[in-house]
Design a protein around this motif. Structure first.
Motif, PDB file in Angstrom:
ATOM      1  N   PRO A 170       0.820  -1.216   0.000  1.00 54.77           N
ATOM      2  CA  PRO A 170       0.000   0.000   0.000  1.00 54.77           C
ATOM      3  C   PRO A 170       0.851   1.261   0.000  1.00 54.77           C
ATOM      4  O   PRO A 170       2.055   1.227   0.252  1.00 54.77           O
ATOM      5  N   ASP A 171       0.192   2.379  -0.283  1.00 57.65           N
ATOM      6  CA  ASP A 171       0.854   3.677  -0.167  1.00 57.65           C
ATOM      7  C   ASP A 171       0.886   4.146   1.283  1.00 57.65           C
ATOM      8  O   ASP A 171       1.799   4.871   1.688  1.00 57.65           O
ATOM      9  N   LEU A 172      -0.116   3.736   2.045  1.00 55.32           N
ATOM     10  CA  LEU A 172      -0.252   4.200   3.425  1.00 55.32           C
ATOM     11  C   LEU A 172      -0.841   3.088   4.281  1.00 55.32           C
ATOM     12  O   LEU A 172      -1.738   2.358   3.845  1.00 55.32           O
ATOM     13  N   VAL A 173      -0.340   2.979   5.503  1.00 56.21           N
ATOM     14  CA  VAL A 173      -0.862   2.030   6.493  1.00 56.21           C
ATOM     15  C   VAL A 173      -1.338   2.820   7.703  1.00 56.21           C
ATOM     16  O   VAL A 173      -0.594   3.657   8.238  1.00 56.21           O
ATOM     17  N   LEU A 174      -2.573   2.566   8.120  1.00 56.80           N
ATOM     18  CA  LEU A 174      -3.117   3.189   9.322  1.00 56.80           C
ATOM     19  C   LEU A 174      -3.235   2.123  10.410  1.00 56.80           C
ATOM     20  O   LEU A 174      -3.988   1.156  10.256  1.00 56.80           O
ATOM     21  N   LEU A 175      -2.497   2.287  11.488  1.00 57.76           N
ATOM     22  CA  LEU A 175      -2.502   1.342  12.598  1.00 57.76           C
ATOM     23  C   LEU A 175      -3.284   1.964  13.750  1.00 57.76           C
ATOM     24  O   LEU A 175      -2.780   2.823  14.477  1.00 57.76           O
ATOM     25  N   ASP A 176      -4.535   1.551  13.904  1.00 58.25           N
ATOM     26  CA  ASP A 176      -5.435   2.136  14.884  1.00 58.25           C
ATOM     27  C   ASP A 176      -5.873   1.054  15.877  1.00 58.25           C
ATOM     28  O   ASP A 176      -6.714   0.222  15.559  1.00 58.25           O
ATOM     29  N   PRO A 177      -5.314   1.051  17.100  1.00 65.68           N
ATOM     30  CA  PRO A 177      -5.670  -0.005  18.055  1.00 65.68           C
ATOM     31  C   PRO A 177      -7.145  -0.008  18.433  1.00 65.68           C
ATOM     32  O   PRO A 177      -7.663  -1.040  18.871  1.00 65.68           O
ATOM     33  N   GLU A 178      -7.852   1.093  18.258  1.00 70.77           N
ATOM     34  CA  GLU A 178      -9.282   1.105  18.561  1.00 70.77           C
ATOM     35  C   GLU A 178     -10.055   0.111  17.703  1.00 70.77           C
ATOM     36  O   GLU A 178     -11.092  -0.408  18.126  1.00 70.77           O
ATOM     37  N   LEU A 179      -9.554  -0.158  16.498  1.00 74.26           N
ATOM     38  CA  LEU A 179     -10.252  -1.071  15.596  1.00 74.26           C
ATOM     39  C   LEU A 179     -10.006  -2.540  15.909  1.00 74.26           C
ATOM     40  O   LEU A 179     -10.593  -3.414  15.273  1.00 74.26           O
ATOM     41  N   THR A 180      -9.144  -2.832  16.893  1.00 74.25           N
ATOM     42  CA  THR A 180      -8.839  -4.225  17.235  1.00 74.25           C
ATOM     43  C   THR A 180      -9.521  -4.679  18.519  1.00 74.25           C
ATOM     44  O   THR A 180      -9.433  -5.855  18.865  1.00 74.25           O
ATOM     45  N   VAL A 181     -10.210  -3.786  19.239  1.00 78.28           N
ATOM     46  CA  VAL A 181     -10.729  -4.158  20.560  1.00 78.28           C
ATOM     47  C   VAL A 181     -11.866  -5.168  20.492  1.00 78.28           C
ATOM     48  O   VAL A 181     -12.142  -5.864  21.480  1.00 78.28           O
ATOM     49  N   SER A 182     -12.545  -5.284  19.350  1.00 75.57           N
ATOM     50  CA  SER A 182     -13.666  -6.225  19.250  1.00 75.57           C
ATOM     51  C   SER A 182     -13.207  -7.645  18.927  1.00 75.57           C
ATOM     52  O   SER A 182     -14.019  -8.578  18.908  1.00 75.57           O
ATOM     53  N   LEU A 183     -11.918  -7.855  18.691  1.00 74.63           N
ATOM     54  CA  LEU A 183     -11.418  -9.191  18.369  1.00 74.63           C
ATOM     55  C   LEU A 183     -11.514 -10.081  19.604  1.00 74.63           C
ATOM     56  O   LEU A 183     -10.988  -9.739  20.664  1.00 74.63           O
ATOM     57  N   PRO A 184     -12.202 -11.237  19.521  1.00 78.23           N
ATOM     58  CA  PRO A 184     -12.366 -12.089  20.702  1.00 78.23           C
ATOM     59  C   PRO A 184     -11.049 -12.700  21.159  1.00 78.23           C
ATOM     60  O   PRO A 184     -10.065 -12.739  20.411  1.00 78.23           O
ATOM     61  N   PRO A 185     -11.007 -13.184  22.415  1.00 78.15           N
ATOM     62  CA  PRO A 185      -9.743 -13.671  22.980  1.00 78.15           C
ATOM     63  C   PRO A 185      -9.051 -14.748  22.165  1.00 78.15           C
ATOM     64  O   PRO A 185      -7.831 -14.720  22.010  1.00 78.15           O
ATOM     65  N   ASN A 186      -9.807 -15.738  21.648  1.00 80.29           N
ATOM     66  CA  ASN A 186      -9.137 -16.820  20.924  1.00 80.29           C
ATOM     67  C   ASN A 186      -8.481 -16.316  19.643  1.00 80.29           C
ATOM     68  O   ASN A 186      -7.355 -16.713  19.302  1.00 80.29           O
ATOM     69  N   LEU A 187      -9.155 -15.401  18.921  1.00 83.04           N
ATOM     70  CA  LEU A 187      -8.562 -14.858  17.703  1.00 83.04           C
ATOM     71  C   LEU A 187      -7.418 -13.901  18.023  1.00 83.04           C
ATOM     72  O   LEU A 187      -6.439 -13.811  17.278  1.00 83.04           O
ATOM     73  N   THR A 188      -7.531 -13.182  19.135  1.00 83.59           N
ATOM     74  CA  THR A 188      -6.423 -12.336  19.577  1.00 83.59           C
ATOM     75  C   THR A 188      -5.181 -13.188  19.809  1.00 83.59           C
ATOM     76  O   THR A 188      -4.068 -12.825  19.397  1.00 83.59           O
TER      77      THR A 188
END
Length: 380
Positions: A170-188
């Motif tokens: 990509p031209d740009l990567v946006l790393l936003d931890p707010e978008l990862t909080v819904s990931l359940p424990p097993n997938l985390t």
């Protein structure tokens, strides 16, 4: 210090909330038409709505492809390619886990010319120069695909193949931890262990370089320091941020130096039956790690110290204990119950898995493959 080279790294923006400024990164695109490639779960949970709404408010026209669940398929790459061409797209936004990114990245490049996904599999042909701007926004901390020139997919026969080319970065990567909080424990846990394996294999395989060790070792430090907390409390933005950054650094590391036998095993498993890539990879690493460090000449020692562990000799036990603390149940799905070690070993020897075999720190003989396959398939 031995000579080395490092691949280009896309521009990165990191921080809680950075994805909310997405529209500001789309000024000056060749067309106001944007294609979004996203996980189906993000659409179902309403997470996409604020993002698409902000883009529409900025005067952009949005077409969304969200038929993404499970491993990426050749069909999906072709469908997104066709959508980008039909929309005469000025920008492609890939939002989600590794599957959404691995579908959107190659499609954005293939769409610039004629051809289909199969024409570019296993680097059979070079990608055309991409004309649309591409932004990747990962919502899991695992594959690091947002920073890699590689994308993985399954063909119509269910075999796991790969794309490679700097054109699909990509031209740009946006790393936003707010978008990862819904990931359940097993997938985390599973995705975090995938990122750990990326970093470990990149700094210990035959392709490793001292320049790339910087990224791999920092990734190992971040991931081992944060994964337990991210699993225990998914709302902890510090832990989520450390995991997201660790995954990104691990993505840079494999972009430069690739992976090794644990990924050979996980790709082979995926060619036989449905299994989450992170789970397959962590099992592959646990079964092969002691065998790998038995001939260590230093790189595994350095990797162990980056994790906060004393030496390579400690790595296998410390790794297994860490998996226990993260609450990871290390069994293959029941779909593997009818698959024997010989079948898995045959899959591990396939051409598409050969680069990972060749890069492994020690020679991987046919006998070694038979031994590792037997260990892994016993995890059913």
């Amino acid at each position: 210090m031995e000579p080395f080279s490092l691949n280009p790294v896309p521009a990165i923006r990191f921080g809680a909330g950075v994805a909310r400024a997405l529209a500001g990164h789309l000024t000056g695109i060749p067309s106001p038409r944007v294609v979004i490639v996203a996980d189906r779960a993000l659409a179902d949970l309403g997470i996409l709505s604020p993002i698409t709404g902000a883009l529409k408010d900025a005067g952009l026209t949005i077409a969304t492809y969200s038929d993404v669940a499970g491993d990426p398929k050749e069909r999906q790459v072709d469908e997104v390619t066709a959508l980008i061409r039909a929309e005469r797209t000025g920008a492609v936004i890939c939002i989600g886990g590794g599957s959404a990114l691995d579908i959107g990245k190659p499609a954005a490049a293939i769409a610039a010319a004629e051809g289909r996904a199969a024409d570019y599999a296993l680097a059979a042909n070079p990608f055309p120069a991409r004309t649309a701007r591409m932004i990747c926004i990962p919502t899991t901390a695992g594959t690091g695909s947002e920073l890699s020139a590689t994308a993985i997919f399954s063909n119509a026969a269910g075999k796991k193949l790969w794309f490679w080319g700097q054109e699909i970065k990509p031209d740009l990567v946006l790393l936003d931890p707010e978008l990862t909080v819904s990931l359940p424990p097993n997938l985390t846990a599973w995705t975090g262990c995938d990122a750990f394996t990326h970093a470990l294999e990149a700094c210990t395989n035959r392709n490793r370089t001292p320049g790339n060790d910087f990224y791999a070792h920092k990734a190992l430090s971040l991931i081992t320091g944060a994964l337990e907390q991210a699993v225990a409390d998914g709302s902890d933005l510090d832990a989520r941020g450390a995991m997201l950054l660790g995954s990104a650094y691990a993505g840079i590391a494999i972009d430069n130096c690739g992976t090794a036998v644990a990924h050979n095993i996980s790709h082979a498993l995926a060619g036989l039956a449905p299994v989450h890539h992170g789970l397959a990879t962590l099992i592959g690493l646990e079964e092969s790690l002691a065998w790998c460090v038995a001939v260590d000449t230093g790189p595994f020692d350095a990797a162990a110290r980056a994790c906060g562990w004393a030496s390579a000799n400690e790595l296998p036990d410390r790794y297994s204990e860490w998996l226990d603390r993260c609450g990871i149940h290390r069994r293959l799905p029941e779909a593997f119950a009818g698959i024997d070690a010989t079948t898995l070993a045959t899959e591990m020897r396939r051409e598409e898995n050969a680069p990972m075999r060749a890069a492994t720190a020690r020679d991987v003989t046919d006998g070694d493959i038979d031994m590792l396959a037997a260990r892994v398939i016993a995890r059913v």
